[in-house]
Motif scaffolding. Sequence first.
Motif, PDB file in Angstrom:
ATOM      1  N   MET A   1       0.841  -1.183   0.000  1.00  0.00           N
ATOM      2  CA  MET A   1       0.000   0.000   0.000  1.00  0.00           C
ATOM      3  C   MET A   1       0.883   1.242   0.000  1.00  0.00           C
ATOM      4  N   PRO A   2       0.629   2.191  -0.906  1.00  0.00           N
ATOM      5  CA  PRO A   2       1.450   3.404  -0.957  1.00  0.00           C
ATOM      6  C   PRO A   2       1.245   4.279   0.272  1.00  0.00           C
ATOM      7  N   GLU A   3       2.308   5.029   0.603  1.00  0.00           N
ATOM      8  CA  GLU A   3       2.230   5.970   1.718  1.00  0.00           C
ATOM      9  C   GLU A   3       1.285   7.108   1.356  1.00  0.00           C
ATOM     10  N   PRO A   4       0.517   7.597   2.328  1.00  0.00           N
ATOM     11  CA  PRO A   4      -0.300   8.785   2.045  1.00  0.00           C
ATOM     12  C   PRO A   4       0.617   9.989   1.814  1.00  0.00           C
ATOM     13  N   ALA A   5       0.212  10.856   0.903  1.00  0.00           N
ATOM     14  CA  ALA A   5       1.000  12.058   0.609  1.00  0.00           C
ATOM     15  C   ALA A   5       0.993  12.971   1.832  1.00  0.00           C
ATOM     16  N   ARG A   6       2.176  13.253   2.344  1.00  0.00           N
ATOM     17  CA  ARG A   6       2.297  14.116   3.518  1.00  0.00           C
ATOM     18  C   ARG A   6       3.592  14.910   3.396  1.00  0.00           C
ATOM     19  N   PHE A   7       3.460  16.201   3.089  1.00  0.00           N
ATOM     20  CA  PHE A   7       4.610  17.081   2.971  1.00  0.00           C
ATOM     21  C   PHE A   7       5.291  17.170   4.328  1.00  0.00           C
ATOM     22  N   ASP A   8       6.604  17.030   4.368  1.00  0.00           N
ATOM     23  CA  ASP A   8       7.348  17.033   5.622  1.00  0.00           C
ATOM     24  C   ASP A   8       8.382  18.158   5.611  1.00  0.00           C
ATOM     25  N   GLU A   9       8.101  19.221   6.362  1.00  0.00           N
ATOM     26  CA  GLU A   9       8.998  20.379   6.426  1.00  0.00           C
ATOM     27  C   GLU A   9      10.383  20.015   6.954  1.00  0.00           C
ATOM     28  N   LEU A  10      10.474  18.995   7.794  1.00  0.00           N
ATOM     29  CA  LEU A  10      11.762  18.603   8.357  1.00  0.00           C
ATOM     30  C   LEU A  10      12.656  17.973   7.292  1.00  0.00           C
ATOM     31  N   ILE A  11      12.083  17.185   6.421  1.00  0.00           N
ATOM     32  CA  ILE A  11      12.846  16.505   5.370  1.00  0.00           C
ATOM     33  C   ILE A  11      13.076  17.409   4.162  1.00  0.00           C
ATOM     34  N   HIS A  12      12.219  18.375   3.936  1.00  0.00           N
ATOM     35  CA  HIS A  12      12.223  19.142   2.694  1.00  0.00           C
ATOM     36  C   HIS A  12      13.514  19.882   2.344  1.00  0.00           C
ATOM     37  N   PRO A  13      14.242  20.490   3.283  1.00  0.00           N
ATOM     38  CA  PRO A  13      15.481  21.168   2.881  1.00  0.00           C
ATOM     39  C   PRO A  13      16.385  20.218   2.094  1.00  0.00           C
ATOM     40  N   SER A  14      16.990  20.725   1.044  1.00  0.00           N
ATOM     41  CA  SER A  14      17.720  19.860   0.109  1.00  0.00           C
ATOM     42  C   SER A  14      18.788  18.991   0.777  1.00  0.00           C
ATOM     43  N   THR A  15      19.480  19.521   1.753  1.00  0.00           N
ATOM     44  CA  THR A  15      20.513  18.730   2.426  1.00  0.00           C
ATOM     45  C   THR A  15      19.902  17.527   3.131  1.00  0.00           C
ATOM     46  N   ARG A  16      18.835  17.747   3.873  1.00  0.00           N
ATOM     47  CA  ARG A  16      18.195  16.640   4.587  1.00  0.00           C
ATOM     48  C   ARG A  16      17.527  15.670   3.618  1.00  0.00           C
ATOM     49  N   LEU A  17      16.934  16.201   2.570  1.00  0.00           N
ATOM     50  CA  LEU A  17      16.309  15.335   1.569  1.00  0.00           C
ATOM     51  C   LEU A  17      17.360  14.441   0.921  1.00  0.00           C
ATOM     52  N   THR A  18      18.516  14.989   0.626  1.00  0.00           N
ATOM     53  CA  THR A  18      19.617  14.189   0.072  1.00  0.00           C
ATOM     54  C   THR A  18      20.035  13.099   1.037  1.00  0.00           C
ATOM     55  N   LEU A  19      20.173  13.435   2.308  1.00  0.00           N
ATOM     56  CA  LEU A  19      20.578  12.446   3.308  1.00  0.00           C
ATOM     57  C   LEU A  19      19.541  11.336   3.451  1.00  0.00           C
ATOM     58  N   VAL A  20      18.280  11.718   3.576  1.00  0.00           N
ATOM     59  CA  VAL A  20      17.219  10.726   3.771  1.00  0.00           C
ATOM     60  C   VAL A  20      17.065   9.852   2.528  1.00  0.00           C
ATOM     61  N   ALA A  21      17.150  10.451   1.347  1.00  0.00           N
ATOM     62  CA  ALA A  21      17.057   9.668   0.110  1.00  0.00           C
ATOM     63  C   ALA A  21      18.211   8.677   0.004  1.00  0.00           C
ATOM     64  N   THR A  22      19.390   9.103   0.397  1.00  0.00           N
ATOM     65  CA  THR A  22      20.553   8.211   0.387  1.00  0.00           C
ATOM     66  C   THR A  22      20.346   7.056   1.351  1.00  0.00           C
ATOM     67  N   LEU A  23      19.858   7.362   2.546  1.00  0.00           N
ATOM     68  CA  LEU A  23      19.631   6.318   3.546  1.00  0.00           C
ATOM     69  C   LEU A  23      18.484   5.389   3.161  1.00  0.00           C
ATOM     70  N   ALA A  24      17.501   5.903   2.426  1.00  0.00           N
ATOM     71  CA  ALA A  24      16.369   5.070   2.001  1.00  0.00           C
ATOM     72  C   ALA A  24      16.825   3.989   1.031  1.00  0.00           C
ATOM     73  N   ALA A  25      17.934   4.229   0.349  1.00  0.00           N
ATOM     74  CA  ALA A  25      18.440   3.272  -0.634  1.00  0.00           C
ATOM     75  C   ALA A  25      19.466   2.302  -0.048  1.00  0.00           C
ATOM     76  N   ALA A  26      19.764   2.425   1.239  1.00  0.00           N
ATOM     77  CA  ALA A  26      20.793   1.589   1.860  1.00  0.00           C
ATOM     78  C   ALA A  26      20.318   1.078   3.212  1.00  0.00           C
TER      79      ALA A  26
END
Length: 103
Positions: A1-26
Motif C-alpha cells: 500500500m502506498p504511503e499517504p502524501a504528507r509534505f514534511d517540512e523537516l525533510i524538505h530542505p535539500s541537504t536533509r532530503l539528500t541524506l534521507v534519500a541516500t539512507l532510504a536506498a541503503a
Amino acid sequence: MPEPARFDELIHPSTRLTLVATLAAADWAEFGYLKERAGLSDSALSKQLTILEEAGYLHTERRLEGSRHRVRVRLTDAGRHAYLGHIAALNAIVSGRLTEPQP
C-alpha cells in the motif's frame, strides 16, 4: 500500500532530503559516505543528522575500530514512512493533484 502524501517540512530542505534519500536506498551508510554525498563539512553533517535523529527519523551507531571512532547511520521505520509520504506529496504537487502542502 502506498504511503499517504504528507509534505514534511523537516525533510524538505535539500541537504536533509539528500541524506534521507541516500539512507532510504541503503541498509546503513557510513558518516564519510554521507559527508561526500551531501557535500557537507563534519560539523554541518553532524548537525543535520542530529536534527533527523531527534525527530526519530534515523538511528546512529558509534563504535570504536582500533583507535578510530566510526559512525554509521540508518533510516528508522518512522523516517522511511516520512520520506515516502514526502515523496508522494512532491509527486502530487508536480502532477497537480495537491495544491497546498499537507501538515
